[in-house]
Design an enzyme around this catalytic site. Structure first.
Site, PDB file in Angstrom:
ATOM      1  N   ASP A   1      -7.183   6.160  11.053  1.00 61.82           N
ATOM      2  CA  ASP A   1      -6.345   5.777   9.927  1.00 61.82           C
ATOM      3  C   ASP A   1      -6.160   4.268   9.910  1.00 61.82           C
ATOM      4  O   ASP A   1      -6.525   3.560  10.849  1.00 61.82           O
ATOM      5  CB  ASP A   1      -4.990   6.517   9.938  1.00 61.82           C
ATOM      6  CG  ASP A   1      -4.060   6.035  11.050  1.00 61.82           C
ATOM      7  OD1 ASP A   1      -4.463   5.141  11.829  1.00 61.82           O
ATOM      8  OD2 ASP A   1      -2.931   6.548  11.131  1.00 61.82           O
TER       9      ASP A   1
ATOM     10  N   ASN B   1       1.509  -1.068   0.656  1.00 63.41           N
ATOM     11  CA  ASN B   1       2.267  -0.464  -0.438  1.00 63.41           C
ATOM     12  C   ASN B   1       3.580  -1.213  -0.678  1.00 63.41           C
ATOM     13  O   ASN B   1       3.979  -1.461  -1.819  1.00 63.41           O
ATOM     14  CB  ASN B   1       2.558   1.004  -0.132  1.00 63.41           C
ATOM     15  CG  ASN B   1       1.335   1.879  -0.308  1.00 63.41           C
ATOM     16  OD1 ASN B   1       0.418   1.531  -1.055  1.00 63.41           O
ATOM     17  ND2 ASN B   1       1.285   3.000   0.377  1.00 63.41           N
TER      18      ASN B   1
ATOM     19  N   ASP C   1      -4.155   1.725  -2.838  1.00 60.47           N
ATOM     20  CA  ASP C   1      -5.364   2.455  -3.261  1.00 60.47           C
ATOM     21  C   ASP C   1      -6.611   1.599  -3.068  1.00 60.47           C
ATOM     22  O   ASP C   1      -7.673   2.098  -2.652  1.00 60.47           O
ATOM     23  CB  ASP C   1      -5.238   2.866  -4.732  1.00 60.47           C
ATOM     24  CG  ASP C   1      -4.199   3.955  -4.929  1.00 60.47           C
ATOM     25  OD1 ASP C   1      -3.774   4.556  -3.929  1.00 60.47           O
ATOM     26  OD2 ASP C   1      -3.808   4.197  -6.089  1.00 60.47           O
TER      27      ASP C   1
ATOM     28  N   GLU D   1      -3.642   7.872   4.421  1.00 59.33           N
ATOM     29  CA  GLU D   1      -4.550   6.839   4.915  1.00 59.33           C
ATOM     30  C   GLU D   1      -5.395   7.341   6.081  1.00 59.33           C
ATOM     31  O   GLU D   1      -6.046   6.537   6.755  1.00 59.33           O
ATOM     32  CB  GLU D   1      -3.759   5.596   5.346  1.00 59.33           C
ATOM     33  CG  GLU D   1      -2.938   5.753   6.615  1.00 59.33           C
ATOM     34  CD  GLU D   1      -1.538   6.314   6.355  1.00 59.33           C
ATOM     35  OE1 GLU D   1      -0.654   6.111   7.193  1.00 59.33           O
ATOM     36  OE2 GLU D   1      -1.335   6.963   5.302  1.00 59.33           O
TER      37      GLU D   1
END
Length: 600
Positions: free
Chosen positions: A469, A477, A486, A512
């Site tokens: 990840d 974010n 994204d 993620e």
């Protein structure tokens, strides 16, 4: 009728998918709106606390550095409170809370500004008394309570909207699950109807010819033929039979007329038998092409059946690749070996004109640029559907007049099969691909993992799984917004897809997190490859338009399947996940291996 029903079904499915997608877009927009409300409320409270801390520090220490933060923080708190009123205009109850909060923030800001002014004028005792007054504390407690009420209501709204999004996702899944087999069934019915429409008139013609051969000279073809070609054959046959009957009445010309009629009847019978055989072959070909699941299966079917329909004519099927705008070879037959690796649609005159293009001898017509050395002896048949280029049949040789019917029906069957195959492949891709990253989704991961574990159990070959990840993904974010997050996921996914080998299955596990299935790979070998991937990712600089989002790092956990694990992959994924968390605890941006894998 069946074609109309099929078209209506496709339109209904497309319309339903579009409507559900639009609803999902609206709900996601409201989710983003709730996120903005939550961030703005928290920021207003944080700014007010910052101003309060600065004013107290200035009053107690008389250090002017504390006072500099008071004014900007109060301005920010007032601005955020005003923004909350605008953001909650769609919800009367929330809007009323926002207005009350704005009034409380303004009141607290005024008391803080008054104390700050006293301190700046040197009246520190009065400023401390103002700061220590219970009125300011009560105001601050009211602000915090009002913020908490607003946040609780907004979080409930966000939860309801997320539930609506999940419901829409389930609706899309059922539309695909139910719509795909229904569409395939309709396609099969259309194919069956087409075969029946050809067999019935052919059978009726053969039956009438049998009656005529048995001596029933008054026998005529009277049924509906269903197509212009068969109607012309029936009309020609009836005219021939009428002529034969008149010839029998006229004894003087009976012998010559009988010979002519028999010759014509024989030719027609041969034509009908030949076409019946062709239709039978094409029916089998169409049925198999409907069942084909891969490009290789479709090519194998074409290579087997086309030589039976057009014997002794070598050729190749070129299929249009939309992304590259090239016609690429898909199947060859008849010993044809040297063909173009690909050519543009403009290089084929059959595609330019939308009809057959052929050269029987040198100089008889213009030559297609893609043909090459066989320019004096070839035939190109375009494959079109709704005006769209599907492909082209390239035949090295001459297609005689007697084979034109075969070629026409063959082209229609192949074009229809290619369109259906493209539709099936598109639907399949939608069910197994993650729409954001283009990687395989979790459903495909579970199916593939179960299959690979079964293979590993049979063959004894190793099976290794990588779980990874993005480190500190929440920072993207929080600092840049979810669109930036994204973009980070898309960039990382592209790098993973490029760095791992073709035999490895790269999937998005969720959020993620990503999972890579590496069949027949020892963990020691895979670790070196994963280290290369980790190093490559750490050198990435993610950009969103003109804005740089910064560097990215990833943590990786490796685990190897063992025979004592379950066959669903739960234990294997948990082992890889545990290794991933070990990499996180050790400082992130590193590779960790499950101890059981090291022991093996």
């Amino acid at each position: 009728m069946l074609c109309t029903a099929l078209a209506g079904l496709i339109v209904v499915l497309a319309g339903a998918l579009l409507a559900v997608t639009m609803q999902m877009h609206d709900n996601l927009g409201w989710l983003d709106h709730s996120s903005r409300v939550l961030r703005t409320a928290n920021h207003a409270l944080s700014s007010l606390r910052t101003a309060e801390s600065g004013q107290r520090g200035f009053t107690l220490t008389r250090d002017p550095d504390f006072a500099r933060a008071v004014g900007p923080a109060l301005d920010t708190a007032r601005r955020d409170a005003a923004d909350l009123v605008n953001l909650t205009a769609d919800k009367p109850e929330q809007n009323e809370r926002a207005r009350q909060l704005q009034a409380l923030v303004a009141g607290r800001a005024d008391t803080l500004e008054a104390a700050a002014r006293l301190a700046r004028s040197g009246q520190f005792d009065q400023a401390r008394q103002s700061t220590a007054s219970r009125h300011g504390l009560e105001l601050m407690q009211l602000v915090e309570a009002k913020v908490n009420d607003l946040l609780l209501d907004e979080r409930a709204l966000a939860a309801d909207r997320m539930a609506a999004v999940e419901s829409l996702l389930r609706t899309i899944r059922w539309l695909v699950i139910l719509g795909t087999p229904l569409t395939l069934l309709m396609l099969a019915l259309v194919a069956r109807s087409l075969i029946q429409r050809i067999r019935r008139p052919a059978g009726e013609m053969l039956a009438v010819m049998g009656e005529l051969g048995a001596g029933h000279r008054e026998a005529r073809i009277t049924g509906e033929m269903g197509s212009r070609e068969f109607a012309q054959l029936a009309s020609g046959y009836n005219a021939m039979a009428d002529e034969l009957q008149r010839a029998v009445a006229n004894q003087a010309e009976a012998a010559e007329s009988l010979k002519t009629a028999n010759a014509a009847l024989s030719r027609n019978a041969d034509t009908l038998r030949e076409r019946g055989e062709v239709i039978e072959i094409l029916g089998g070909m169409a049925h198999r092409m409907q069942a084909a699941r891969t490009d290789e299966e479709l090519a194998a079917i074409i290579e087997v059946f086309v030589p039976r329909v057009l014997p002794q004519i070598p050729g190749a099927l070129f299929v249009h690749n939309n992304s590259r705008n090239l016609l690429v070879p898909t199947a060859t037959w008849g010993g044809l070996e040297q063909v173009q690796t690909g050519f543009a649609p403009e290089e084929c005159w059959a595609l330019r004109r939308g009809q057959s293009h052929f050269v029987d001898e040198a100089g008889s017509d213009i030559v297609c640029p893609h043909v090459g050395v066989w320019a004096d002896h070839y035939h190109c048949e375009p494959l079109l559907a709704g005006g769209e280029v599907i492909g082209v049949l390239y035949l090295r040789g001459t297609v005689g007049t007697e084979s034109r019917f075969r070629l026409a029906v063959l082209s229609e069957n192949i074009a229809s099969a290619l369109v259906n195959h493209r539709l099936q492949r598109g639907l399949r891709e939608q069910t197994i691909r993650d729409p954001l990253t283009g990687l395989f989704n979790r459903r495909y991961l579970e199916e593939t993992l179960a299959l690979e574990m079964a293979r590993a159990a049979r063959s004894g070959a190793p099976l290794t799984v990588v779980m990874c990840d993005v480190d500190h993904f929440k920072r993207f974010n929080d600092e840049f917004g979810h669109d930036a997050g994204d973009q980070v996921l898309q960039t990382v996914a592209a790098e993973l897809r490029r760095r791992f080998r073709d035999g490895d299955v790269v999937c998005r596990f969720g959020g993620e997190e990503f999972v890579v299935i590496a069949p027949a790979t020892e963990v020691s070998i895979l670790r070196a490859r994963v280290e290369e991937v980790r190093e490559a990712v750490s050198h990435l600089t993610v950009r969103q338009g003109e804005r740089a989002l910064g560097s990215v790092t990833m943590s990786f956990g490796l685990a190897t399947w063992a025979p004592d694990m379950d066959r669903e992959g739960i234990a294997l994924l948990k082992a890889a996940d545990a290794a991933l968390y070990a990499a996180k605890r050790e400082g992130r941006n590193r590779v960790a291996i499950d101890p059981q894998a090291l022991a093996a």
